[in-house]
Write a protein that holds these residues in place. Structure first.
Motif, PDB file in Angstrom:
ATOM      1  N   ASN A   3      35.001  31.410  33.927  1.00 14.17           N
ATOM      2  CA  ASN A   3      36.011  32.438  34.172  1.00 14.17           C
ATOM      3  C   ASN A   3      36.779  32.794  33.012  1.00 14.17           C
ATOM      4  N   PHE A   4      37.003  32.106  31.891  1.00 15.42           N
ATOM      5  CA  PHE A   4      37.509  32.813  30.590  1.00 15.42           C
ATOM      6  C   PHE A   4      36.746  33.824  30.073  1.00 15.42           C
ATOM      7  N   PHE A   5      35.451  33.957  30.574  1.00 17.42           N
ATOM      8  CA  PHE A   5      34.772  34.933  29.921  1.00 17.42           C
ATOM      9  C   PHE A   5      34.926  36.341  30.425  1.00 17.42           C
ATOM     10  N   ARG A   6      35.374  36.316  31.940  1.00 16.14           N
ATOM     11  CA  ARG A   6      35.386  37.526  32.645  1.00 16.14           C
ATOM     12  C   ARG A   6      36.913  38.092  32.347  1.00 16.14           C
ATOM     13  N   PRO A   7      36.999  39.234  32.244  1.00 18.15           N
ATOM     14  CA  PRO A   7      38.354  39.918  31.904  1.00 18.15           C
ATOM     15  C   PRO A   7      39.156  39.759  33.209  1.00 18.15           C
ATOM     16  N   GLN A   8      40.516  39.324  32.757  1.00 14.87           N
ATOM     17  CA  GLN A   8      41.361  39.078  33.806  1.00 14.87           C
ATOM     18  C   GLN A   8      42.325  40.240  33.900  1.00 14.87           C
ATOM     19  N   PRO A   9      42.676  40.557  35.099  1.00 23.73           N
ATOM     20  CA  PRO A   9      43.849  41.769  35.012  1.00 23.73           C
ATOM     21  C   PRO A   9      45.138  41.219  34.487  1.00 23.73           C
ATOM     22  N   ARG A  10      45.746  42.343  33.686  1.00 23.97           N
ATOM     23  CA  ARG A  10      46.915  42.160  32.987  1.00 23.97           C
ATOM     24  C   ARG A  10      47.897  42.144  33.951  1.00 23.97           C
ATOM     25  N   HIS A  11      49.253  41.441  33.644  1.00 24.35           N
ATOM     26  CA  HIS A  11      50.254  41.403  34.777  1.00 24.35           C
ATOM     27  C   HIS A  11      50.584  42.727  35.165  1.00 24.35           C
ATOM     28  N   ASP A  12      50.470  43.847  34.563  1.00 26.82           N
ATOM     29  CA  ASP A  12      50.719  45.220  35.159  1.00 26.82           C
ATOM     30  C   ASP A  12      49.658  46.042  35.647  1.00 26.82           C
ATOM     31  N   GLU A  13      48.809  45.279  35.772  1.00 28.85           N
ATOM     32  CA  GLU A  13      47.372  45.964  36.484  1.00 28.85           C
ATOM     33  C   GLU A  13      47.279  45.374  38.021  1.00 28.85           C
TER      34      GLU A  13
END
Length: 113
Positions: A3-13
C-alpha cells in the motif's frame, strides 16, 4: 502489503467514495464547485454550488461556516487553491475532492449533465 506504493489522500483531501459515504450518512456538506460555468454545465455533482475560483473571494459571505466544505474542480488543482483560500479566510472544515470531478465520474458516482 504494498500500500505504500499507492498514493494516499492528504489529511486535507477526501476521496469521492468518502464524500458519497458522508452524504449517505447525512453529514452536513457544502459541495463547492470552483470550475467555470461551461465545465459545470457539462457535468457536476448533484446539489453542488458553482462559484468559479475567480469569483470566490467576492462570494465568501455566501458560503456557510457551519458545514464541511468540499471543494471541487476538474482534477483537484483549482479546488486545492480554493480550499487554501477558504482556510485563510477562517473556514475551519474544508476538504479538497481528490482527483476532482474526473475521479468522481471514474468512481461511477452520479452527476448532473
Amino acid at each position: 502489503m504494498f500500500n505504500f506504493f499507492r498514493p494516499q489522500p492528504r489529511h486535507d483531501e477526501i476521496t469521492p467514495t468518502e464524500v458519497q459515504q458522508r452524504l449517505a450518512r447525512g453529514d452536513r456538506l457544502y459541495l463547492l464547485d470552483v470550475r467555470e460555468r461551461e465545465e459545470y454545465v457539462e457535468a457536476h455533482i448533484p446539489d453542488s454550488v458553482l462559484i468559479p475560483l475567480g469569483q470566490l473571494s467576492r462570494k465568501l459571505s455566501s458560503i456557510p461556516k457551519d458545514a464541511t466544505i468540499i471543494a471541487i474542480c476538474r482534477s483537484g488543482n483549482r479546488s486545492g487553491v480554493a480550499a487554501d483560500m477558504l482556510r485563510r479566510a477562517g473556514y475551519g472544515d474544508v476538504l479538497n475532492l481528490r482527483g476532482g470531478i474526473i475521479a468522481w465520474v471514474r468512481a461511477g458516482l452520479p452527476v448532473v449533465a
